[in-house]
Design a protein around this motif. Structure first.
Motif, PDB file in Angstrom:
ATOM      1  N   MET A 154      -6.191   8.656   3.040  1.00 29.81           N
ATOM      2  CA  MET A 154      -5.084   8.621   2.084  1.00 29.81           C
ATOM      3  C   MET A 154      -4.345   7.288   2.163  1.00 29.81           C
ATOM      4  O   MET A 154      -3.192   7.194   2.573  1.00 29.81           O
ATOM      5  CB  MET A 154      -4.131   9.790   2.344  1.00 29.81           C
ATOM      6  N   LEU A 155      -5.050   6.249   1.726  1.00 32.62           N
ATOM      7  CA  LEU A 155      -4.532   4.885   1.736  1.00 32.62           C
ATOM      8  C   LEU A 155      -4.954   4.206   0.443  1.00 32.62           C
ATOM      9  O   LEU A 155      -6.142   4.191   0.095  1.00 32.62           O
ATOM     10  CB  LEU A 155      -5.080   4.122   2.951  1.00 32.62           C
ATOM     11  N   HIS A 156      -3.960   3.630  -0.257  1.00 25.83           N
ATOM     12  CA  HIS A 156      -4.204   3.072  -1.590  1.00 25.83           C
ATOM     13  C   HIS A 156      -3.469   1.748  -1.744  1.00 25.83           C
ATOM     14  O   HIS A 156      -2.268   1.660  -1.474  1.00 25.83           O
ATOM     15  CB  HIS A 156      -3.721   4.071  -2.647  1.00 25.83           C
ATOM     16  N   PHE A 157      -4.201   0.716  -2.171  1.00 26.04           N
ATOM     17  CA  PHE A 157      -3.585  -0.582  -2.455  1.00 26.04           C
ATOM     18  C   PHE A 157      -2.905  -0.493  -3.816  1.00 26.04           C
ATOM     19  O   PHE A 157      -3.563  -0.386  -4.848  1.00 26.04           O
ATOM     20  CB  PHE A 157      -4.649  -1.679  -2.440  1.00 26.04           C
ATOM     21  N   SER A 158      -1.568  -0.548  -3.819  1.00 27.82           N
ATOM     22  CA  SER A 158      -0.815  -0.132  -5.000  1.00 27.82           C
ATOM     23  C   SER A 158      -0.059  -1.242  -5.732  1.00 27.82           C
ATOM     24  O   SER A 158       0.286  -1.082  -6.902  1.00 27.82           O
ATOM     25  CB  SER A 158       0.205   0.945  -4.605  1.00 27.82           C
ATOM     26  N   LYS A 159       0.216  -2.368  -5.072  1.00 24.60           N
ATOM     27  CA  LYS A 159       1.019  -3.402  -5.733  1.00 24.60           C
ATOM     28  C   LYS A 159       0.613  -4.778  -5.237  1.00 24.60           C
ATOM     29  O   LYS A 159       0.422  -4.990  -4.038  1.00 24.60           O
ATOM     30  CB  LYS A 159       2.508  -3.176  -5.460  1.00 24.60           C
ATOM     31  N   ILE A 160       0.487  -5.709  -6.185  1.00 28.90           N
ATOM     32  CA  ILE A 160       0.167  -7.093  -5.831  1.00 28.90           C
ATOM     33  C   ILE A 160       1.063  -8.017  -6.641  1.00 28.90           C
ATOM     34  O   ILE A 160       1.332  -7.756  -7.821  1.00 28.90           O
ATOM     35  CB  ILE A 160      -1.328  -7.393  -6.076  1.00 28.90           C
ATOM     36  N   TYR A 196       0.838  -1.194   0.000  1.00 28.68           N
ATOM     37  CA  TYR A 196       0.000   0.000   0.000  1.00 28.68           C
ATOM     38  C   TYR A 196       0.876   1.249   0.000  1.00 28.68           C
ATOM     39  O   TYR A 196       2.011   1.228   0.490  1.00 28.68           O
ATOM     40  CB  TYR A 196      -0.885   0.040   1.248  1.00 28.68           C
ATOM     41  N   ILE A 197       0.324   2.335  -0.528  1.00 30.47           N
ATOM     42  CA  ILE A 197       0.929   3.658  -0.416  1.00 30.47           C
ATOM     43  C   ILE A 197      -0.009   4.508   0.432  1.00 30.47           C
ATOM     44  O   ILE A 197      -1.235   4.455   0.263  1.00 30.47           O
ATOM     45  CB  ILE A 197       1.117   4.324  -1.800  1.00 30.47           C
ATOM     46  N   LEU A 198       0.571   5.299   1.341  1.00 35.71           N
ATOM     47  CA  LEU A 198      -0.254   6.125   2.215  1.00 35.71           C
ATOM     48  C   LEU A 198       0.445   7.436   2.536  1.00 35.71           C
ATOM     49  O   LEU A 198       1.669   7.573   2.387  1.00 35.71           O
ATOM     50  CB  LEU A 198      -0.583   5.364   3.507  1.00 35.71           C
ATOM     51  N   LEU A 199      -0.352   8.393   2.968  1.00 37.21           N
ATOM     52  CA  LEU A 199       0.144   9.635   3.545  1.00 37.21           C
ATOM     53  C   LEU A 199      -0.209   9.607   5.023  1.00 37.21           C
ATOM     54  O   LEU A 199      -1.343   9.285   5.400  1.00 37.21           O
ATOM     55  CB  LEU A 199      -0.498  10.864   2.894  1.00 37.21           C
TER      56      LEU A 199
END
Length: 267
Positions: free
Chosen positions: A242-248, A152-155
């Motif tokens: 501000m939380l995004h599932f970015s890579k699997i 995940y990517i987050l701020l």
């Protein structure tokens, strides 16, 4: 449905092939009843298969009951899997009340597709679906055995002293509020973080092992770095979490090779 047999299945039985994909007794019974074919010839489950054989089958899978006609954004698709973008403020699957969910939309167009994992209502990013029972059984097993890599990517708030680290706090349900909390009596949870940009608002990537409800949100708040926009565990600032599932990353059910997909956040 056709599968070309590669060398890893050479000399094994048809049943061994399906066992590799962790197909349950229900589906094995259906396959035995409706037929499995090698090179267009019907065979029994104890038939020995060879490299280069074409294994085929066609069973009647149950269609999803909850469907909703709505737009979906397909990020990736092949004959076995589907990766769909989920906006924030959308449920992945029906909860008994809300009918318009990502899965009910997906199932309008793909009636046999099943989600392999979930992401929170407030979270954006990818959701992986198996398009047929063989892919779903295989991917569910990878999920259960923690063999799917999830990043995940987050701020989050506040600068970090350590730019890399592991958070291993156990997580349990809060009995007094509709949320989770850190607890010694909870279930194991591991989050591995790396700071991408450090500051008053920091940009961070997080890999989770397993996946407890609200795991990243609970863990980041527990180390004094609540996620921006988190109304449950942080300050509730901003229009969204501000939380995004970015890579699997996972072993693809057909190629049996590592498959990786990225989805960049819009923040």
């Amino acid at each position: 449905m056709n599968f070309k047999i590669d060398k890893s299945f050479h000399g094994l039985t048809v049943e061994d092939f399906f066992n590799f994909y962790h197909v349950g007794k229900k589906y094995l019974s259906l396959l035995n009843k409706e037929g499995v074919f090698i090179n267009d010839k019907r065979v029994k489950l104890d038939y020995l298969i060879n490299k280069g054989d074409i294994l085929s089958f066609n069973i009647k899978e149950n269609k999803a009951k909850d469907i909703y006609k709505g737009e979906i954004k397909i990020l990736y698709e092949d004959e076995d899997i589907l990766i769909v973008y989920k906006d924030p403020f959308m449920l992945v699957h029906p909860d008994g009340e809300k009918r318009d969910t990502l899965s009910s939309r997906v199932n309008y167009y793909y009636p046999h597709a099943k989600h392999i994992h979930r992401i929170d209502y407030e979270t954006s990013g990818m959701v992986l679906y198996g398009k047929h029972f063989l892919a779903t059984c295989f991917l569910n097993h990878l999920m259960e055995t923690h063999k799917i890599y999830k990043q995940y990517i987050l701020l989050c708030h506040n600068p970090f002293n350590k730019l890399k680290g592991e958070i291993n706090f156990k997580i349990a349900r809060d009995r007094h509020e509709n949320k989770q909390r850190v607890s010694k009596a909870g279930k194991d949870a591991k989050s591995i973080y790396e700071v991408i940009q450090n500051g008053k608002i920091s940009r961070v990537s997080v890999q989770i092992i397993g996946g407890r409800r609200h795991q990243i949100r609970v863990h980041m708040a527990a180390i004094n770095h609540p996620i921006v926009g988190d109304k449950l565990y942080g300050f509730g600032d901003g229009d969204r979490l501000m939380l995004h599932f970015s890579k699997i990353s996972f072993i693809h059910p057909r190629t049996l090779k590592l498959f990786t997909f990225h989805s960049e956040p819009n923040f």
